[in-house]
Motif scaffolding. Sequence first.
Motif, PDB file in Angstrom:
ATOM      1  N   ILE A 124      30.676  33.214   7.012  1.00  0.00           N
ATOM      2  CA  ILE A 124      31.602  34.211   7.540  1.00  0.00           C
ATOM      3  C   ILE A 124      32.378  34.778   6.371  1.00  0.00           C
ATOM      4  CG2 ILE A 124      33.530  34.635   9.094  1.00  0.00           C
ATOM      5  CD1 ILE A 124      32.612  32.277  10.743  1.00  0.00           C
ATOM      6  N   GLN A 125      32.175  36.053   6.101  1.00  0.00           N
ATOM      7  CA  GLN A 125      32.766  36.684   4.930  1.00  0.00           C
ATOM      8  C   GLN A 125      32.353  35.898   3.677  1.00  0.00           C
ATOM      9  OE1 GLN A 125      36.953  37.291   6.027  1.00  0.00           O
ATOM     10  NE2 GLN A 125      36.433  39.394   6.487  1.00  0.00           N
ATOM     11  N   ASN A 126      33.297  35.273   3.003  1.00  0.00           N
ATOM     12  CA  ASN A 126      32.964  34.626   1.729  1.00  0.00           C
ATOM     13  C   ASN A 126      33.067  33.097   1.793  1.00  0.00           C
ATOM     14  OD1 ASN A 126      35.689  34.507   2.025  1.00  0.00           O
ATOM     15  ND2 ASN A 126      36.199  35.027  -0.092  1.00  0.00           N
ATOM     16  N   TYR A 127      32.922  32.506   2.971  1.00  0.00           N
ATOM     17  CA  TYR A 127      32.996  31.050   3.074  1.00  0.00           C
ATOM     18  C   TYR A 127      32.022  30.531   4.132  1.00  0.00           C
ATOM     19  CZ  TYR A 127      35.850  31.862   7.260  1.00  0.00           C
ATOM     20  OH  TYR A 127      36.295  32.274   8.481  1.00  0.00           O
ATOM     21  N   ARG A 128      31.716  29.244   4.020  1.00  0.00           N
ATOM     22  CA  ARG A 128      30.904  28.549   5.018  1.00  0.00           C
ATOM     23  C   ARG A 128      31.810  27.655   5.855  1.00  0.00           C
ATOM     24  NH1 ARG A 128      25.343  28.292   4.488  1.00  0.00           N
ATOM     25  NH2 ARG A 128      24.499  29.333   2.636  1.00  0.00           N
ATOM     26  N   THR A 129      31.619  27.681   7.146  1.00  0.00           N
ATOM     27  CA  THR A 129      32.465  26.876   8.018  1.00  0.00           C
ATOM     28  C   THR A 129      32.129  25.391   7.891  1.00  0.00           C
ATOM     29  OG1 THR A 129      30.942  27.143   9.891  1.00  0.00           O
ATOM     30  CG2 THR A 129      32.726  28.753   9.668  1.00  0.00           C
ATOM     31  N   ARG A 130      33.148  24.559   8.070  1.00  0.00           N
ATOM     32  CA  ARG A 130      32.956  23.113   8.069  1.00  0.00           C
ATOM     33  C   ARG A 130      32.449  22.660   9.439  1.00  0.00           C
ATOM     34  NH1 ARG A 130      38.983  21.854   5.867  1.00  0.00           N
ATOM     35  NH2 ARG A 130      38.733  22.508   3.695  1.00  0.00           N
ATOM     36  N   PRO A 131      31.879  21.472   9.510  1.00  0.00           N
ATOM     37  CA  PRO A 131      31.565  20.899  10.832  1.00  0.00           C
ATOM     38  C   PRO A 131      32.833  20.786  11.668  1.00  0.00           C
ATOM     39  CG  PRO A 131      30.473  19.666   9.099  1.00  0.00           C
ATOM     40  CD  PRO A 131      31.409  20.620   8.403  1.00  0.00           C
ATOM     41  N   THR A 132      32.691  20.955  12.975  1.00  0.00           N
ATOM     42  CA  THR A 132      33.857  20.936  13.839  1.00  0.00           C
ATOM     43  C   THR A 132      33.496  20.335  15.184  1.00  0.00           C
ATOM     44  OG1 THR A 132      35.648  22.316  14.704  1.00  0.00           O
ATOM     45  CG2 THR A 132      33.439  23.251  14.783  1.00  0.00           C
ATOM     46  N   GLN A 133      34.502  20.073  15.997  1.00  0.00           N
ATOM     47  CA  GLN A 133      34.266  19.543  17.341  1.00  0.00           C
ATOM     48  C   GLN A 133      34.218  20.707  18.327  1.00  0.00           C
ATOM     49  OE1 GLN A 133      37.012  16.331  18.360  1.00  0.00           O
ATOM     50  NE2 GLN A 133      37.298  15.895  16.181  1.00  0.00           N
ATOM     51  N   VAL A 134      33.164  20.775  19.112  1.00  0.00           N
ATOM     52  CA  VAL A 134      32.988  21.858  20.073  1.00  0.00           C
ATOM     53  C   VAL A 134      32.414  21.297  21.366  1.00  0.00           C
ATOM     54  CG1 VAL A 134      31.922  24.108  20.525  1.00  0.00           C
ATOM     55  CG2 VAL A 134      32.454  23.437  18.175  1.00  0.00           C
ATOM     56  N   THR A 194      43.410  22.685  17.958  1.00  0.00           N
ATOM     57  CA  THR A 194      42.447  22.812  19.048  1.00  0.00           C
ATOM     58  C   THR A 194      42.697  24.094  19.833  1.00  0.00           C
ATOM     59  OG1 THR A 194      42.250  20.406  19.224  1.00  0.00           O
ATOM     60  CG2 THR A 194      41.508  21.707  21.112  1.00  0.00           C
ATOM     61  N   TYR A 195      41.602  24.788  20.129  1.00  0.00           N
ATOM     62  CA  TYR A 195      41.655  26.076  20.833  1.00  0.00           C
ATOM     63  C   TYR A 195      40.753  26.032  22.061  1.00  0.00           C
ATOM     64  CZ  TYR A 195      43.369  27.516  16.230  1.00  0.00           C
ATOM     65  OH  TYR A 195      44.079  27.604  15.046  1.00  0.00           O
ATOM     66  N   TRP A 196      41.209  26.652  23.145  1.00  0.00           N
ATOM     67  CA  TRP A 196      40.344  26.929  24.285  1.00  0.00           C
ATOM     68  C   TRP A 196      40.021  28.412  24.231  1.00  0.00           C
ATOM     69  CZ3 TRP A 196      42.888  23.737  28.817  1.00  0.00           C
ATOM     70  CH2 TRP A 196      42.642  22.383  28.587  1.00  0.00           C
ATOM     71  N   VAL A 197      38.741  28.700  24.236  1.00  0.00           N
ATOM     72  CA  VAL A 197      38.263  30.039  23.918  1.00  0.00           C
ATOM     73  C   VAL A 197      37.376  30.557  25.044  1.00  0.00           C
ATOM     74  CG1 VAL A 197      37.127  31.443  22.153  1.00  0.00           C
ATOM     75  CG2 VAL A 197      38.189  29.268  21.504  1.00  0.00           C
ATOM     76  N   GLN A 198      37.751  31.675  25.616  1.00  0.00           N
ATOM     77  CA  GLN A 198      36.917  32.334  26.621  1.00  0.00           C
ATOM     78  C   GLN A 198      35.973  33.286  25.905  1.00  0.00           C
ATOM     79  OE1 GLN A 198      39.021  34.692  29.534  1.00  0.00           O
ATOM     80  NE2 GLN A 198      37.381  34.476  31.053  1.00  0.00           N
ATOM     81  N   ILE A 221      37.283  24.267  20.849  1.00  0.00           N
ATOM     82  CA  ILE A 221      36.945  24.163  19.432  1.00  0.00           C
ATOM     83  C   ILE A 221      38.123  23.530  18.702  1.00  0.00           C
ATOM     84  CG2 ILE A 221      36.384  25.435  17.317  1.00  0.00           C
ATOM     85  CD1 ILE A 221      35.118  27.594  18.963  1.00  0.00           C
ATOM     86  N   THR A 222      37.853  22.478  17.927  1.00  0.00           N
ATOM     87  CA  THR A 222      38.875  21.850  17.096  1.00  0.00           C
ATOM     88  C   THR A 222      38.521  22.059  15.635  1.00  0.00           C
ATOM     89  OG1 THR A 222      39.355  20.160  18.773  1.00  0.00           O
ATOM     90  CG2 THR A 222      40.068  19.711  16.518  1.00  0.00           C
ATOM     91  N   LEU A 223      39.379  22.784  14.930  1.00  0.00           N
ATOM     92  CA  LEU A 223      39.163  23.101  13.522  1.00  0.00           C
ATOM     93  C   LEU A 223      40.063  22.263  12.630  1.00  0.00           C
ATOM     94  CD1 LEU A 223      39.165  27.025  13.542  1.00  0.00           C
ATOM     95  CD2 LEU A 223      37.186  25.518  13.670  1.00  0.00           C
ATOM     96  N   THR A 224      39.594  22.028  11.402  1.00  0.00           N
ATOM     97  CA  THR A 224      40.454  21.424  10.388  1.00  0.00           C
ATOM     98  C   THR A 224      40.617  22.374   9.202  1.00  0.00           C
ATOM     99  OG1 THR A 224      38.542  20.305   9.412  1.00  0.00           O
ATOM    100  CG2 THR A 224      39.862  19.059  11.007  1.00  0.00           C
ATOM    101  N   GLU A 225      40.298  23.627   9.426  1.00  0.00           N
ATOM    102  CA  GLU A 225      40.498  24.680   8.431  1.00  0.00           C
ATOM    103  C   GLU A 225      41.070  25.878   9.171  1.00  0.00           C
ATOM    104  OE1 GLU A 225      36.739  25.990   6.817  1.00  0.00           O
ATOM    105  OE2 GLU A 225      35.700  25.472   8.652  1.00  0.00           O
ATOM    106  N   GLY A 226      41.560  26.869   8.452  1.00  0.00           N
ATOM    107  CA  GLY A 226      42.240  27.956   9.140  1.00  0.00           C
ATOM    108  C   GLY A 226      42.096  29.290   8.453  1.00  0.00           C
ATOM    109  N   HIS A 227      40.863  29.786   8.358  1.00  0.00           N
ATOM    110  CA  HIS A 227      40.664  31.109   7.777  1.00  0.00           C
ATOM    111  C   HIS A 227      41.049  32.193   8.783  1.00  0.00           C
ATOM    112  CE1 HIS A 227      38.581  29.628   4.206  1.00  0.00           C
ATOM    113  NE2 HIS A 227      37.956  28.770   4.999  1.00  0.00           N
TER     114      HIS A 227
END
Length: 212
Positions: free
Chosen positions: A100-110, A76-80, A139-145
């Motif tokens: 984004i570049q060569n991948y599609r982002t997964r659904p995430t919590q925002v 989980t990230y807090w992003v300004q 933003i909470t991610l379950t991937e990490g590009h």
Amino acid sequence: MAYRYLLFHKPYNVLSQFSDNSSPEQRRSTLKDYIPVENVYPVGRLDHDSEGLMLLTDHGALQHQLSHPKFHHPRTYWVQVENIPTPTAIDQLRKGGLVIQNYRTRPTQVRLLEEEPPFPDRDPPIRYRKSIPTAWIEITLTEGHNRQVRRMTAAVGFPTLRLVRVAIGHLQLQGLAPGEWRNVTSEELRSLLHWMNQTQPRPRLRTPRSHC
């Protein structure tokens, strides 16, 4: 010998490693400047211009599981961001599918944070423009590009100004000032090892061969 598990609040412009082979005039601070513990290594990384929670350990199997994308461990990230994100932009981030570049982002919590987090001022400070407001989102991610959060917010028109990781699964940044570290508590460790055991791949059962 027991494994070590540490939590660290990485400051801005610190490398997520214990050495820097750059020339002396380009050298940045590293984890070695803050953590006097030998043989522990970061689980994943934060870019030099990102801040926040890092987990370090000498437990190789746990390090692998927390770092490997197939285990979908939340962070989980807090992003300004620059300007106030619109509901449409928040929905785009939440649904995923951003290219984004060569991948599609997964659904995430925002979600849009109602108040500015009580972080100390960054050194150096972010760039401010008097005519453009800023906002904080979670933003909470379950991937990490690589630089994914920054690329996601830029893709929907709201560039990231400051990025702070506040949680790795159930592990929380709260209580650690920039540059501080501590040992994981016994309760945190139990939850961490429980997650590890729950997500370990189970061996495939072989179908017995017929001898007929």
